[in-house]
Design an enzyme around this catalytic site. Structure first.
Site, PDB file in Angstrom:
ATOM      1  N   TYR A  74      77.385 -11.813  61.882  1.00  0.00           N
ATOM      2  CA  TYR A  74      77.968 -13.159  61.889  1.00  0.00           C
ATOM      3  C   TYR A  74      77.467 -13.981  60.706  1.00  0.00           C
ATOM      4  CZ  TYR A  74      80.276 -13.480  66.483  1.00  0.00           C
ATOM      5  OH  TYR A  74      81.127 -13.356  67.540  1.00  0.00           O
ATOM      6  N   LYS A 107      73.696   0.692  68.380  1.00  0.00           N
ATOM      7  CA  LYS A 107      74.507   1.804  67.859  1.00  0.00           C
ATOM      8  C   LYS A 107      73.610   2.576  66.890  1.00  0.00           C
ATOM      9  CE  LYS A 107      78.490   3.986  67.390  1.00  0.00           C
ATOM     10  NZ  LYS A 107      79.179   4.687  68.485  1.00  0.00           N
ATOM     11  N   ASP A 163      79.213   1.673  72.718  1.00  0.00           N
ATOM     12  CA  ASP A 163      80.463   2.224  73.276  1.00  0.00           C
ATOM     13  C   ASP A 163      80.251   2.715  74.709  1.00  0.00           C
ATOM     14  OD1 ASP A 163      78.826   4.190  72.191  1.00  0.00           O
ATOM     15  OD2 ASP A 163      80.462   5.372  71.326  1.00  0.00           O
ATOM     16  N   ASP A 167      78.804 -10.553  71.927  1.00  0.00           N
ATOM     17  CA  ASP A 167      80.037 -11.343  72.012  1.00  0.00           C
ATOM     18  C   ASP A 167      81.105 -10.546  72.751  1.00  0.00           C
ATOM     19  OD1 ASP A 167      81.908 -13.434  71.394  1.00  0.00           O
ATOM     20  OD2 ASP A 167      82.713 -12.143  69.812  1.00  0.00           O
ATOM     21  N   ASP A 183      82.539 -10.812  77.072  1.00  0.00           N
ATOM     22  CA  ASP A 183      83.925 -11.071  77.475  1.00  0.00           C
ATOM     23  C   ASP A 183      84.397  -9.965  78.415  1.00  0.00           C
ATOM     24  OD1 ASP A 183      84.162 -13.411  75.915  1.00  0.00           O
ATOM     25  OD2 ASP A 183      86.198 -12.902  75.293  1.00  0.00           O
TER      26      ASP A 183
HETATM   27  C1  IPM Z   1      81.516 -17.179  71.828  1.00  0.00           C
HETATM   28  C2  IPM Z   1      82.685 -17.383  70.907  1.00  0.00           C
HETATM   29  C3  IPM Z   1      82.165 -17.715  69.515  1.00  0.00           C
HETATM   30  C4  IPM Z   1      81.402 -16.497  69.034  1.00  0.00           C
HETATM   31  C5  IPM Z   1      83.247 -18.138  68.515  1.00  0.00           C
HETATM   32  C6  IPM Z   1      83.998 -19.342  68.987  1.00  0.00           C
HETATM   33  C7  IPM Z   1      82.655 -18.390  67.146  1.00  0.00           C
HETATM   34  O1  IPM Z   1      83.521 -16.283  70.923  1.00  0.00           O
HETATM   35  O2  IPM Z   1      80.694 -18.096  71.963  1.00  0.00           O
HETATM   36  O3  IPM Z   1      81.405 -16.104  72.424  1.00  0.00           O
HETATM   37  O4  IPM Z   1      81.990 -15.539  68.526  1.00  0.00           O
HETATM   38  O5  IPM Z   1      80.177 -16.521  69.141  1.00  0.00           O
HETATM   39 MG    MG Z   2      82.991 -14.818  72.383  1.00  0.00          MG
END
Ligand code: IPM
Ligand code: MG
Length: 351
Positions: free
Chosen positions: A141, A186, A219, A243, A247
């Protein structure tokens, strides 16, 4: 106790869910005799529109002066084009680095009464209680980025101290929980992952011999998270893997709307936000799920203010509202979906 809380509601559904969480904090303050002072400031698209910057100096100064930050979400369709020079995301990334918030705690808990909201089989979900710690201010990042007409690069770098502090935090939390730490990397391909693994092994061996450590490739972790989620306790991983993995993990409880987070650094000050985004498609309709933000407010009480009893009271109020069947549209309601306000009120009524 007295606390100064910065409120950065941001864009889309951010303001709608943040107001519910703030009201819960106000109710907690009344019940337990605390004095919380809230101060709002713009961030994200709304800040670009009004000041030209996704993180105005005044917002950063307020955040630095506060004891904790309650954050909503950022982003609107107007700024969806990823090639724009000024983007809402820059606001949140800058807040993380400027405040030194290197550890992102993302608990993934399955609430029994809404297990049917998950796309996964209920028998897989019993007892799921995972704490993912995502490294938040390093890795790909924040590495150098290059672009020519025919190529592009993003550099991924990690230093030993950056990994050590995540390993220590993960191990400390594992000690307070079920004593198990899974480090995700990884290392079969990436040099940063080989460093990551080496450092984690050393820190655990020298400082936390009582914590059970295992390693998983990213993975495989993505697969096992769905196959046997109840086996995970604390997970540590680098920025981008975290990240993506969180999700995915949000589908265990059934909705991003049930997933809070805390971003922490070396001191008590932290930033607290739902892991969902600004959801422009439902913004302004009053139907967003406020539970993730309310649960983030509970994390604020626990991690920045040290108010453990108050945090548990707030979490139990959310559990109670869910058990009473108060479900927003994302939680597969049986009858009419609850509005944001109704869900917030159901929590407040239990405080
Ligand atoms: C999160 C979001 C952020 C990230 C974005 C909005 C930059 O996806 O907080 O998970 O990738 O960290
Ligand atoms: Mg995110």
């Amino acid at each position: 106790m007295k606390a100064h809380i910065a409120v950065l509601a941001g864009d889309g559904i951010g303001p709608e869910v943040v107001v519910e969480a703030q009201q819960c904090l106000e109710a907690i303050a009344r019940r337990y005799g605390h004095e919380f002072r809230f101060e709002a400031a713009p961030v994200g698209a709304i800040a670009i529109d009004t000041t030209g910057s996704p993180l105005p100096d005044a917002t950063l100064a307020l955040s630095k002066a506060s004891d904790a930050i309650l954050f909503g979400a950022i982003g609107t369709p107007k700024y969806a084009d990823p090639t724009l020079k000024v983007r809402p995301e820059q606001g949140i990334l800058k807040l993380r680095t400027e405040l030194g918030l290197y550890a992102n705690l993302r608990p993934v808990t399955c609430f029994e009464s809404v297990i049917d909201a998950s796309p996964l089989k209920p028998e897989l979900l019993v007892g799921v209680d995972i704490m993912v710690i995502r490294e938040l201010t390093g890795g790909i990042y924040f590495g150098a980025k290059t672009r020519t007409p025919t190529s592009a690069s993003d550099v991924c770098t990690y230093t030993v101290p950056e990994v050590e502090r995540i390993a220590r935090l993960g191990a400390r939390l594992a000690r307070e929980r079920r004593g198990k730490l899974t480090s995700v990397d990884k290392a079969n391909v990436l040099e940063t992952s080989r460093l990551w693994r080496e450092v984690v092994v050393r820190v655990l061996r020298d400082e936390f011999p009582d914590v059970a450590l295992d390693h998983m490739y990213i993975d495989a972790a993505a697969m096992h998270l769905l196959r046997r989620p109840a086996d995970f306790d604390v997970v540590i991983t680098e920025n981008m893997f975290g990240d993506i993995l969180t999700d995915e993990a949000s589908m265990l409880p059934g909705s991003l709307g049930l997933c809070p987070s805390a971003s922490l650094g070396d001191g008590p000050r932290g930033m607290y936000e739902p892991i969902h985004g600004s959801a422009p498609d439902i913004a302004g309709k009053g139907i967003a799920n406020p539970y993730a933000t309310i649960l983030s407010a509970a994390m604020l009480l626990r991690y920045s203010l040290g108010l453990t009893t108050e945090a548990t009271t707030l979490e139990q109020a959310v559990v109670g509202a869910l058990a009473a069947g108060v479900r927003t549209g994302d939680l597969k309601p049986r009858g009419a979906a609850a509005t944001t306000r109704e869900a917030g009120a159901a929590v407040l009524a239990r405080l």
